[in-house]
Scaffold this motif. Structure first.
Motif, PDB file in Angstrom:
ATOM      1  N   LEU B  70      64.672  -3.237  73.295  1.00 20.29           N
ATOM      2  CA  LEU B  70      64.589  -2.571  71.996  1.00 20.29           C
ATOM      3  C   LEU B  70      63.192  -2.614  71.384  1.00 20.29           C
ATOM      4  O   LEU B  70      62.951  -1.993  70.353  1.00 20.29           O
ATOM      5  CB  LEU B  70      65.618  -3.179  71.049  1.00 20.29           C
ATOM      6  CG  LEU B  70      67.060  -2.838  71.425  1.00 20.29           C
ATOM      7  CD1 LEU B  70      68.050  -3.748  70.714  1.00 20.29           C
ATOM      8  CD2 LEU B  70      67.355  -1.375  71.100  1.00 20.29           C
ATOM      9  N   THR B  73      59.793   1.653  72.236  1.00 19.08           N
ATOM     10  CA  THR B  73      60.376   2.790  71.518  1.00 19.08           C
ATOM     11  C   THR B  73      59.509   4.040  71.619  1.00 19.08           C
ATOM     12  O   THR B  73      58.333   3.966  71.982  1.00 19.08           O
ATOM     13  CB  THR B  73      60.538   2.470  70.014  1.00 19.08           C
ATOM     14  OG1 THR B  73      59.242   2.195  69.482  1.00 19.08           O
ATOM     15  CG2 THR B  73      61.473   1.311  69.788  1.00 19.08           C
ATOM     16  N   GLY B  99      70.874  -0.013  73.423  1.00 15.70           N
ATOM     17  CA  GLY B  99      70.495  -1.411  73.646  1.00 15.70           C
ATOM     18  C   GLY B  99      71.701  -2.293  73.880  1.00 15.70           C
ATOM     19  O   GLY B  99      72.847  -1.841  73.867  1.00 15.70           O
ATOM     20  N   THR B 218      64.896   5.022  71.066  1.00 15.42           N
ATOM     21  CA  THR B 218      64.566   4.604  72.444  1.00 15.42           C
ATOM     22  C   THR B 218      64.634   5.766  73.433  1.00 15.42           C
ATOM     23  O   THR B 218      63.901   5.785  74.416  1.00 15.42           O
ATOM     24  CB  THR B 218      65.525   3.493  72.931  1.00 15.42           C
ATOM     25  OG1 THR B 218      66.862   3.987  72.846  1.00 15.42           O
ATOM     26  CG2 THR B 218      65.368   2.227  72.122  1.00 15.42           C
TER      27      THR B 218
END
Lengths: 230, 411
Positions: B70, B73, B99, B218
């Motif tokens: 995470l 990004t 995630g 993401t």
């Protein structure tokens, strides 16, 4: 002096039969001249068909030379021989041997098609020939719709349509009755006389031998006699 | 005249020719059916996989596919979404945060994965989980407190609609963070591991929890109108994103296991079809060879009167071409209704396969359907045509080797 079309010079043909060599034709000298109406005759095994096959470039001699229209053809390739046969030799077979899927007209024009003659020209020439051999009105029939005599007429039309130098006929009357045989011989005789078509037959049919203008007798692969008639 | 003779020759033995053409037609039918079933399953697999989050083309932070976390990004995912949306080949683009998290309800906990999404952009037509909703509905607001969970996870955590769910994860800086959401819906895909581990969350709320900016995410999944455009679309985006730290992957790069599975299956399918094709070709060769051997004398006569061997070979080959063409037409006529039925209605295989049928974790439609693209149709027709001509080659060569002087002697 007539032009020589085919000349066999000291021709010998030997076949292998098991371990034995069989000599079908032995040192034969023979000339076929333009305008001949000749018959090769003799008993079975005398070499008639073998001689006819060599004259027709279907078979090559074991020894000796075959000259066709002045050209030694002994050394020609299969394709070259096929071209000579297509353009210069007509064949009539004992069993007619028409192409079953073609009509009388198409059978008769088959060789001209191989030569690349345009269809309209073929149709005109073959139409006339079929009329000459007595098949007018039967042009669209297939071989299985014709009698034996009619089939042999188609075979004659096929043989002469492309204007060959010589027509070779192997036992042309063997598969028809005597009346039909006489009619076929009449036809070939007329073509010989009026159109100058050269015919060489192999036959042991007395009717053919009587009508021939030249009788070549073979025995055991040798020339026994060569008799011209007036 | 050659073509005329070839065509008439075919119908001298009608029954034999019909059987031979029937073999070709059967080959066409079989090849279309096998290819159609296989291609339909690959097509559905890829589309289903795409709707489970990976898209046909996906934007990711570089290296995310190898080490998804995470803290990696896409800084401006919404800009990527706008760019992709402008492409007419794109059906829709979906911005996600994907995630791992721990999920807890009361005293029960379970590990799993979350997909944070914008409810305004997602629905059953583009998201498989929403298509499989069994209870409730998708949360309405991207910044709200709703969640949709898999049925098995709900059972494991004792969750019902309206119940609270706590999720704990690591934020962008690596700090442990958590949030509370309420269950608005429960889905059941039928794939046990997916239903036991997946939670859908509202994206803006997750951004806030993880410390993401309003445009950060993401992945941006791109769903195409036609999945076969994926390589071209991806190539274009790669050029546009060069040096920007954004990786652009096609579905097969993003899901190599699925791509490998499809490649192996497609290879096996082709091998099987080649074997079947060769068996059919052997039958065709046998009948054409028989018809050639029966006509030795006829061929001998044709060659005696001056037909060159090449022309004879051509004639037999033309016969094979006619067999192939008649067989192909018959095959197409027989296959079209079958294809139309299976392409539109299909045969429901649920009683045999169950409703959780999946391949490599990707849910499969248990309905037997056919799907063919024009290139598949052309490949099948060309393949069957080629095999039929190949089967006619040896008999044709045999015909050309006939010795007239020997053949004429035959009675």
């Amino acid at each position: 002096m007539q032009d020589t079309i085919i000349e066999l010079g000291g021709v010998t043909k030997t076949y292998q039969q098991g371990k034995l060599d069989v000599r079908a034709v032995d040192a034969l000298d023979l000339k076929i001249r333009a305008g001949d109406f000749a018959v090769l005759c003799g008993p079975s095994g005398s070499g008639k068909t073998t001689v006819l096959n060599m004259m027709g470039l279907l078979d090559a001699p074991t020894r000796g030379t075959v000259t066709f229209e002045g050209r030694d053809v002994s050394g020609l390739s299969a394709a070259q021989r096929a071209t000579v046969r297509r353009d210069r030799i007509g064949f009539i077979f004992q069993a007619y041997n028409l192409i079953p899927v073609l009509t009388a007209m198409e059978n008769a024009e088959f060789i001209m098609d191989l030569q690349g003659v345009p269809r309209p020209e073929r149709r005109v020439r073959v139409g006339q020939i079929l009329t000459d051999v007595g098949l007018a009105g039967l042009e669209d029939r297939r071989p299985d719709e014709l009698s034996g005599g009619q089939q042999q007429r188609v075979a004659i039309a096929r043989a002469i349509a492309a204007g060959p130098a010589v027509v070779l006929a192997d036992e042309p009357t063997a598969n028809v009755d005597s009346e039909t045989a006489a009619t076929i011989l009449d036809l070939m005789e007329t073509l010989n006389r009026e159109r100058g078509v050269t015919f060489v037959f192999s036959s042991h049919d007395s009717l053919v031998i009587e009508r021939a203008g030249r009788v070549v007798r073979l025995r055991d692969g040798h020339l026994e006699s060569d008799e011209a008639r007036s | 005249m050659l073509a005329k003779m070839a065509w008439r020759n075919l119908w001298r033995q009608k029954r034999r020719t019909l059987i031979t053409c029937g073999s070709v037609a059967f080959g066409v039918f079989l090849a279309f059916t096998l290819t159609g079933i296989a291609e339909n399953s690959y097509f559905r697999l890829v589309d289903t996989g795409a709707m489970m989050g990976s898209g046909h083309v996906v934007f990711q932070p570089e290296g995310w596919d190898l080490h998804p976390s995470l803290d990696r990004t896409l800084a401006d995912a919404t800009a990527l979404q706008r760019e992709a949306d402008a492409d007419p080949r794109v059906r829709t683009t979906l911005v996600h945060i994907q995630g791992q998290a721990m999920f807890a309800s009361g005293s029960k906990t379970a590990g799993g994965a979350f997909i944070a999404l914008d409810p305004a952009r997602e629905g059953p037509d583009v998201n498989l989980f929403l298509r499989c909703l069994k209870e409730g509905e998708l949360f309405a607001e991207a910044g709200g407190d709703g969640a949709v969970v898999g049925e098995r996870l709900a059972q494991r955590l004792g969750l019902r609609l309206g119940k609270k769910l706590v999720y704990t994860s690591t934020d962008k800086r690596g700090e442990i963070v958590s949030d509370v959401v309420r269950i608005r819906g429960i889905f059941r895909t039928g794939v046990a591991e997916v239903d036991a581990s997946t939670v859908l969350l509202p994206i803006d709320r997750v951004r806030k929890t993880l410390g993401y900016a309003a445009t950060e995410a993401t992945t941006v999944s791109v769903l195409l109108r036609d999945q076969q455009d994926a390589p071209d679309v991806a190539r274009l985006y790669r050029e546009a994103q060069r040096g920007a730290g954004v990786a652009v992957l096609t579905w097969d790069e993003a899901a190599p296991d699925l791509a490998g599975l499809i490649a192996v299956d497609r290879g096996m399918n082709r091998l099987f079809q080649i074997f079947v094709g060769l068996l059919i070709a052997a039958g065709i060769l046998n009948t054409i060879l028989m018809s050639v051997l029966e006509r030795q004398r006829e061929f001998g006569v044709m060659m005696a009167v001056g037909m060159p061997p090449t022309r004879l070979v051509a004639m037999v080959l033309v016969e094979s071409v006619f067999v192939a063409v008649v067989g192909l037409i018959a095959g197409i006529v027989a296959t079209v209704p079958w294809y139309l039925y299976l392409a539109t209605v299909g045969i429901d295989l649920t009683p045999m396969l169950g409703d959780g049928y999946n391949v490599g974790g990707v849910l499969m439609d248990p309905t037997l359907r056919l799907f063919l693209r024009p290139r598949h149709v052309l490949a099948v027709l060309a393949g069957v045509f080629g095999l039929t001509i190949l089967a006619g080659l040896y008999p044709a060569i045999r015909a050309g080797l006939v010795q007239p002087v020997e053949s004429i002697r035959l009675v």
